[in-house]
Write an enzyme that holds these catalytic residues in place. Structure first.
Site, PDB file in Angstrom:
ATOM      1  N   ASP A  37     -34.800 -83.169 -64.222  1.00 47.09           N
ATOM      2  CA  ASP A  37     -35.529 -83.717 -65.267  1.00 47.09           C
ATOM      3  C   ASP A  37     -35.633 -85.230 -65.166  1.00 47.09           C
ATOM      4  OD1 ASP A  37     -36.341 -83.777 -68.259  1.00 47.09           O
ATOM      5  OD2 ASP A  37     -35.282 -81.888 -68.398  1.00 47.09           O
ATOM      6  N   ASP A  96     -40.021 -85.620 -68.736  1.00 48.30           N
ATOM      7  CA  ASP A  96     -40.009 -85.689 -70.022  1.00 48.30           C
ATOM      8  C   ASP A  96     -41.022 -86.577 -70.839  1.00 48.30           C
ATOM      9  OD1 ASP A  96     -37.915 -84.957 -72.287  1.00 48.30           O
ATOM     10  OD2 ASP A  96     -37.980 -87.326 -72.598  1.00 48.30           O
ATOM     11  N   GLU A 134     -44.061 -82.629 -69.649  1.00 49.07           N
ATOM     12  CA  GLU A 134     -43.775 -82.037 -70.947  1.00 49.07           C
ATOM     13  C   GLU A 134     -45.128 -82.821 -71.756  1.00 49.07           C
ATOM     14  OE1 GLU A 134     -40.890 -81.774 -74.406  1.00 49.07           O
ATOM     15  OE2 GLU A 134     -40.614 -83.609 -73.278  1.00 49.07           O
ATOM     16  N   HIS A 169     -35.330 -75.588 -74.285  1.00 48.62           N
ATOM     17  CA  HIS A 169     -34.188 -75.982 -74.861  1.00 48.62           C
ATOM     18  C   HIS A 169     -34.412 -76.645 -76.454  1.00 48.62           C
ATOM     19  CE1 HIS A 169     -35.946 -79.416 -72.788  1.00 48.62           C
ATOM     20  NE2 HIS A 169     -35.245 -80.242 -73.548  1.00 48.62           N
ATOM     21  N   ASP A 170     -35.954 -76.946 -76.576  1.00 57.80           N
ATOM     22  CA  ASP A 170     -36.347 -77.654 -77.738  1.00 57.80           C
ATOM     23  C   ASP A 170     -36.935 -76.791 -78.718  1.00 57.80           C
ATOM     24  OD1 ASP A 170     -35.624 -80.276 -76.863  1.00 57.80           O
ATOM     25  OD2 ASP A 170     -37.665 -80.433 -75.986  1.00 57.80           O
TER      26      ASP A 170
HETATM   27  C1  NOJ Z   1     -38.224 -84.027 -74.763  1.00 61.25           C
HETATM   28  C2  NOJ Z   1     -36.757 -83.093 -74.300  1.00 61.25           C
HETATM   29  O1  NOJ Z   1     -37.245 -81.988 -74.269  1.00 61.25           O
HETATM   30  C3  NOJ Z   1     -36.006 -83.230 -75.855  1.00 61.25           C
HETATM   31  O2  NOJ Z   1     -34.930 -82.392 -75.723  1.00 61.25           O
HETATM   32  C4  NOJ Z   1     -35.519 -84.671 -75.949  1.00 61.25           C
HETATM   33  O3  NOJ Z   1     -34.802 -84.610 -77.230  1.00 61.25           O
HETATM   34  C5  NOJ Z   1     -36.670 -85.511 -75.941  1.00 61.25           C
HETATM   35  N1  NOJ Z   1     -37.808 -85.400 -75.160  1.00 61.25           N
HETATM   36  C6  NOJ Z   1     -36.140 -87.110 -75.906  1.00 61.25           C
HETATM   37  O4  NOJ Z   1     -36.076 -87.099 -74.660  1.00 61.25           O
END
Ligand code: NOJ
Length: 534
Positions: free
Chosen positions: A103, A205, A272, A335-336
């Site tokens: 990542d 990210d 992402e 994970h989000d």
């Molecule tokens: C996206 C990530 O997937 C998330 O988990 C994170 O909190 C934010 N970016 C900030 O890096």
């Protein structure tokens, strides 16, 4: 597009498996997963039939956003292990035929990073311009109305200098200034550092946030704010992010980043990007000026779980990907986002899993989804995610429920951590029933259904490299499509409802979510997914 499997790259033909390192396997009894733990579990990962592991951040970090706040991009956080242990993980993965993806967090550092600490020493600091600073507004207040994803303003005052710095996430995650060529050079060296160590790819990210409009104007109100809450970000959704997202300069920087990736053989990056289709696909770039290999397509997460809606999107996305010369990809969880089994409901779980693994394009699978892990309710006193803690009025903002420890076995600690050790997030109550060990022994388990799907992808090249065309199933709640390659044709039938539906399938059933092999022309049972040859 008809492509031959042999011509496809690993990130096109294979499946990406995301590991959230804090929750995969604890090897030293501190309640937090680590690199030796992951290495020990790699044979299991290989047994799933996936091609690559993507590790959420493992770099040195104060962990205010659990690793997405990086204090040193070229070192491993002690909670996860050491660089030597990382090298051992890569060697073992490669021995097992698995690629390793890291990542990469380029938009912001941790406020603990040496660069930011130096920037804080004052306006004359050599690193000052590595971050984004603004004077207060004429009334002494915030420079503009920009908001943090986690609620509150995107600006924090540095009292010593009287200036504000930008942070699209926590105040402890200051945004890097990508307009500064020195920042870009330093961040590109980070990619080279890991590629030299054998890393095969990167998940990047928030890649669509790299640049901000230089005029620093207020963002307009979002008239659709109520409808467009993504991941519980209520306050952030009240603005239209026309100056902080998807800027022309961001495209330039991504092209530059891609050139660095291409300095090494057979590497890749997946970005992402939460954007609508017309703004998402341009991130693939063009053959002359490529950008990311895969711009994450999150629409299976964002769209309502409805056969017609998903068919329409799949048709549009497939056609648009072909037109753009881009390779498609699909995601159900990360994970989000809440666990997909919880989102679509247990009855639809295998329908969704089948869809993910049979549509045209690279699937990304979130750890634990292969055994049907669900959201784990986390009581307020155990909540640790800053997004949830900062937005207590938004029930969906907390991401702890989808980040809980992997359920390996029925023993105390679930095989994740030592008996008697409290894991960093609570285990689900039913881990004695839902775990890898139990499911290994049950030919009808979710785990073995997942493996049957990945085996089918290996045995049927049409599922990987074949064209996609949706079919008229005759029912609004049945989504059917065909995959075709060199005259080999498979059809996939997905019943989004609990009622039986007659379908005009012909040929031989290769796989049913019910675990049997009904005649292809027999009615689809409620919530059944079926893959048919011919
Ligand atoms: C996206 C990530 O997937 C998330 O988990 C994170 O909190 C934010 N970016 C900030 O890096």
């Amino acid at each position: 597009m008809t492509s031959l499997q042999g011509e496809l790259k690993w990130w096109q033909s294979g499946i990406i498996y995301q590991i959230y390192p804090r929750s995969y396997q604890d090897s030293n009894g501190d309640g937090v997963g680590d690199l030796p733990g992951i290495t020990a579990r790699l044979p299991y990962v290989a047994s799933l039939g996936v091609q690559a592991v993507w590790l959420s951040p493992i770099f040195k970090s104060p962990m205010r956003d659990f690793g997405y706040d990086v204090a040193d991009y070229c070192d491993i956080d002690p909670v996860f292990g050491t660089l030597e242990q990382f090298d051992a993980l890569v060697a073992e993965a490669h021995r097992l035929g698995l690629k390793v993806m890291l990542d990469y967090v380029p938009n912001h550092t941790s406020s603990d990073h040496a660069w930011f600490q130096e920037a804080l020493t004052g306006k004359a600091s050599a690193k000052r311009d590595w971050y984004v600073w603004r004077d207060p507004a004429p009334d002494g207040g915030l420079p503009n109305n920009w908001k943090s994803f986690f609620g509150g303003p995107a600006w924090t005052l540095d009292e010593a200098s009287g200036q504000y710095y930008l942070h699209q996430f926590l105040p402890s995650q200051p945004d890097l200034n990508w307009r500064n060529p020195d920042v870009r050079a330093a961040m590109f060296d980070v990619l080279r550092f890991w590629m030299r160590r054998g890393v095969d790819g990167f998940r990047v990210d928030v890649i669509w946030l790299l640049a901000e409009d230089e005029r620093f104007l207020d963002e307009p109100e979002n008239p659709d704010a109520d409808r467009e809450v993504v991941g519980g970000q209520i306050e952030h959704s009240t603005l239209l992010h026309i100056y902080t997202q998807d800027q022309p300069e961001t495209h330039d920087y991504v092209r530059e980043m891609r050139r660095v990736i291409d300095e090494f053989d057979d590497r890749m990056m997946v970005g992402e990007i939460y954007l609508p289709l017309d703004k998402l696909l341009p991130y693939s770039g063009t053959p002359e000026a490529p950008m990311v290999h895969l711009p994450f397509n999150f629409h299976l997460i964002l769209l309502p779980w409805d056969a017609q809606t998903i068919r329409q999107f799949a048709d549009e996305y497939d056609a648009a990907s072909n037109a753009a010369g881009a390779w498609p990809n699909w995601v159900l969880g990360n994970h989000d986002q809440h666990r997909f089994k919880t989102r679509v409901g247990a009855a639809q779980y295998r329908v969704a899993q089948t869809l993910l693994l049979t549509l045209r394009g690279t699937p990304t699978v979130y750890y634990g989804d292969e055994i049907g892990m669900e959201n784990v309710p986390v009581p307020p006193e155990k909540m640790v995610d800053p997004s949830g803690l900062q937005q207590p009025d938004s029930p969906d903002a907390g991401r702890d429920p989808e980040r809980t420890p992997m359920q390996w076995e029925a023993a105390p600690g679930a095989g994740f951590t030592a008996a008697g050790t409290e894991p960093w997030l609570p285990l689900t109550d039913n881990f004695a029933q839902v775990n890898v060990q139990v499911q290994e022994q049950d030919s009808q388990s979710d785990l073995n259904y997942f493996r049957a799907l990945t085996r089918l992808r290996q045995e049927q090249p049409a599922l990987v490299g074949g064209s996609y065309r949706s079919l008229d199933s005759g029912h609004a709640d049945v989504f059917a499509f065909e995959r075709e390659l060199n005259g080999e044709r498979l059809t996939v039938w997905l019943n989004f409802r609990g009622e039986e539906r007659a379908v005009a399938a012909t040929g031989q059933t290769l796989l049913s979510s019910r675990g049997d092999q009904p005649a292809a022309q027999s009615p689809l049972r409620g919530h059944e997914a079926r893959v048919v040859l011919g």
